[in-house]
Enzyme design. Structure first.
Site, PDB file in Angstrom:
ATOM      1  CG  HIS A 264      -0.331   0.057   2.548  1.00 40.65           C
ATOM      2  ND1 HIS A 264      -0.072  -1.083   3.277  1.00 40.65           N
ATOM      3  CD2 HIS A 264       0.110   1.088   3.320  1.00 40.65           C
ATOM      4  CE1 HIS A 264       0.484  -0.750   4.441  1.00 40.65           C
ATOM      5  NE2 HIS A 264       0.612   0.562   4.494  1.00 40.65           N
TER       6      HIS A 264
ATOM      7  CG  HIS B  16       3.722   4.772   5.180  1.00 39.96           C
ATOM      8  ND1 HIS B  16       2.746   5.414   5.908  1.00 39.96           N
ATOM      9  CD2 HIS B  16       3.257   3.511   4.975  1.00 39.96           C
ATOM     10  CE1 HIS B  16       1.746   4.573   6.132  1.00 39.96           C
ATOM     11  NE2 HIS B  16       2.022   3.404   5.574  1.00 39.96           N
TER      12      HIS B  16
ATOM     13  CD  GLU C 168       3.306  -0.181   7.074  1.00 32.72           C
ATOM     14  OE1 GLU C 168       2.804   0.781   6.458  1.00 32.72           O
ATOM     15  OE2 GLU C 168       2.638  -0.975   7.770  1.00 32.72           O
TER      16      GLU C 168
HETATM   17 CO    CO Z   1       1.047   1.632   6.207  1.00 28.44          CO
END
Ligand code: CO
Length: 138
Positions: free
Chosen positions: A7, A80, A129
């Site tokens: 994502h 992110h 991440e």
């Molecule tokens: Co995230």
């Protein structure tokens, strides 16, 4: 080391506003129900794009880690990028062996699998991440 992009995290002062816009952009069925993630200090809403997800995040509580980001970017912005890995502990050890700054210990993220972050200065300016794959691929 890295697998697919799971994502793109987008910080926003209002999940409701952007959930509504994504219902128009991607269709109502693409936008999930917002939920609180108190351990991470954020409220989250997943939006399904055809090939990845957008993770809308809004501050939750006074100590939210994204207050600083929204102070610098009051209208919100890309926060992110998240990649999947098969094994979170092996991934953490690998990043540390490269001398890259891992931010904290693995903890349960918004998808219910362990995650950690890598410092943006070690990833070309992108807060990154790292997430253990929810499909359990090893
Ligand atoms: Co995230």
């Amino acid at each position: 080391m890295l697998g697919r992009v799971n994502h793109v995290g987008v910080a926003t002062p209002s999940i409701e506003q952007w959930a509504e816009r994504y219902r128009v952009l991607l269709g109502a069925e693409a936008v999930g129900e917002p939920f609180d993630l108190p351990a991470q200090g954020v409220r989250v809403c997943f939006v399904d794009a055809p090939n990845t997800q957008i993770e809308l995040i809004e501050p939750l509580g006074e100590g939210s880690p994204i207050h600083g980001f929204l102070a610098r970017n009051p209208a919100g912005g890309q926060h992110h990028l998240c990649y999947e890995v098969p094994d979170i502990h092996r991934a953490k050890a690998w990043f540390e062996e490269q001398g890259m700054r891992v931010l904290g210990e693995p903890r349960i993220g918004a998808h219910g699998t362990p995650i950690f972050f890598v410092h943006p200065k070690d990833m070309g300016g992108v807060l990154t991440e790292i997430m253990e794959s929810p499909r359990g691929e090893h």
